[in-house]
Design an enzyme around this catalytic site. Sequence first.
Site, PDB file in Angstrom:
ATOM      1  CD  GLU A 103       4.231   1.291   6.816  1.00 36.42           C
ATOM      2  OE1 GLU A 103       5.045   1.699   7.666  1.00 36.42           O
ATOM      3  OE2 GLU A 103       3.782   2.033   5.908  1.00 36.42           O
ATOM      4  CG  ASP A 112      -0.251   0.083   2.537  1.00 35.78           C
ATOM      5  OD1 ASP A 112       0.790  -0.583   2.698  1.00 35.78           O
ATOM      6  OD2 ASP A 112      -0.729   0.812   3.425  1.00 35.78           O
TER       7      ASP A 112
END
Length: 459
Positions: free
Chosen positions: A155, A90
């Site tokens: 994250e 991500d």
Amino acid sequence: MSTDVVDAFFEKNQQRFLDELFEFLRIPSVSTDPENAGDVRRCAEWLIDHLKGIGLKTVELHETPGHPIVYAEHLTQDDAPTILIYGHYDVQPPDPLDLWTTPPFEPQVREGKIFARGATDDKGQLFCHVKGLEAWLATEGDLPVNIKLLIEGEEEVGSVNLDHWIEAHQERLSCDAVVISDSSMFGPGQPSITYGLRGLAYLEMTVEGPDHDLHSGLFGGAIPNPINELARIIAKLHDAQGRVAIPGFYDDVIELTEEERADFAALPFDESGFLKESGAAGLKGEAGFTTLERIWARPTLDCNGIWGGFTGVGAKTVLPSKAHAKFSCRLVPGQDPDRIAQLAEDFVRELVDPALRVSVRPHHGGKPVLTERDAPTVQAALRALSRVWGTDAVFTRGGGSIPVVATFSEILGVPTVLMGLGLSDDRLHSPDEKFNVENFYAGVRASAYLLHEAGQPAE
């Protein structure tokens, strides 16, 4: 297994590696925006297909209450160590879009640099390991060590589901070491291993006085002012030498060794450049320590925000009923965030005027981490990086926190090798994020060499 064939494969496939990285970067896997949820999943599925395509034996997509986790493993070596590679697919939101020279999800190479959101944080660095694995599988049909991969999609939103997933899969994730490339080298051309990270205790303090705001002319000087009291408390949090004045704050600190202090001093640290980058007029900190020691290996306490009373345009002669402050403590190995938070609260309660009420509310925290520098995988990474860059890799610490490192340390009980491949000027989280092409290519080779070095018999 010889690295010669891996080198030849790498030379032949450099452009393809870059093209595939561009495919990865084009997917706008922004985890914080619900409108991009489909793209985040598409990115996970792209990774699944790619990892299967390079020949890993087991590749799986695991659902979470949020974005999916990609897990893979290749376990074929009975007598070799097992390395777990962690990364995240991500990325941060690209805003503000008008500050990008080229669109954030249309990667381009300019002046030897890859520009795209996720170029260095963390798609580019993660992909170095993927291509390092491919180089071995394509040439030798196997890997020098056993490999597991854990690649998450949250994250950038705090890894909210990761700890639970790791706990639930603890046995399956068992390994000898974790390798993470999601940070920076010490400087251009200077590879490094980060072996220590500071932890965090974040607190919010509220001082309350009267039950409503008062007229300062009618009550000022006779009623204690919460803002004045808050300022007095903050002023007492440090002594004249820059040390945190909270009793017991330093009790559990693991002090730097003389060897570590000598290693820090030998690094080519540009203190004037550091000061210029900060925009500050001068340096200040705990007496008796260098700048690197202060930001890497000493605990701190900083007020991050303060508010209360009237802050609008013009004047309002108010004696406020409440005042607030937020402050954070960066912690070093040996310190516990919960204990530090309690010590801070106890200290504040002793300081406050008895006519006022004070509350201290902890927010998030994280434990500091210290990895043994002579751990086998750490030394393997040191040799791999030194070989690729043609200069001795150095040991550094990090001033910030990476919570997942503490999670791996606590749950898996193994060392984590922080093998940063980016640079401090890569503008992660900012417009025009970049990753030097030479660092990408060197990172692929360093990853492949790491696997080879880790698979060598112990002397």
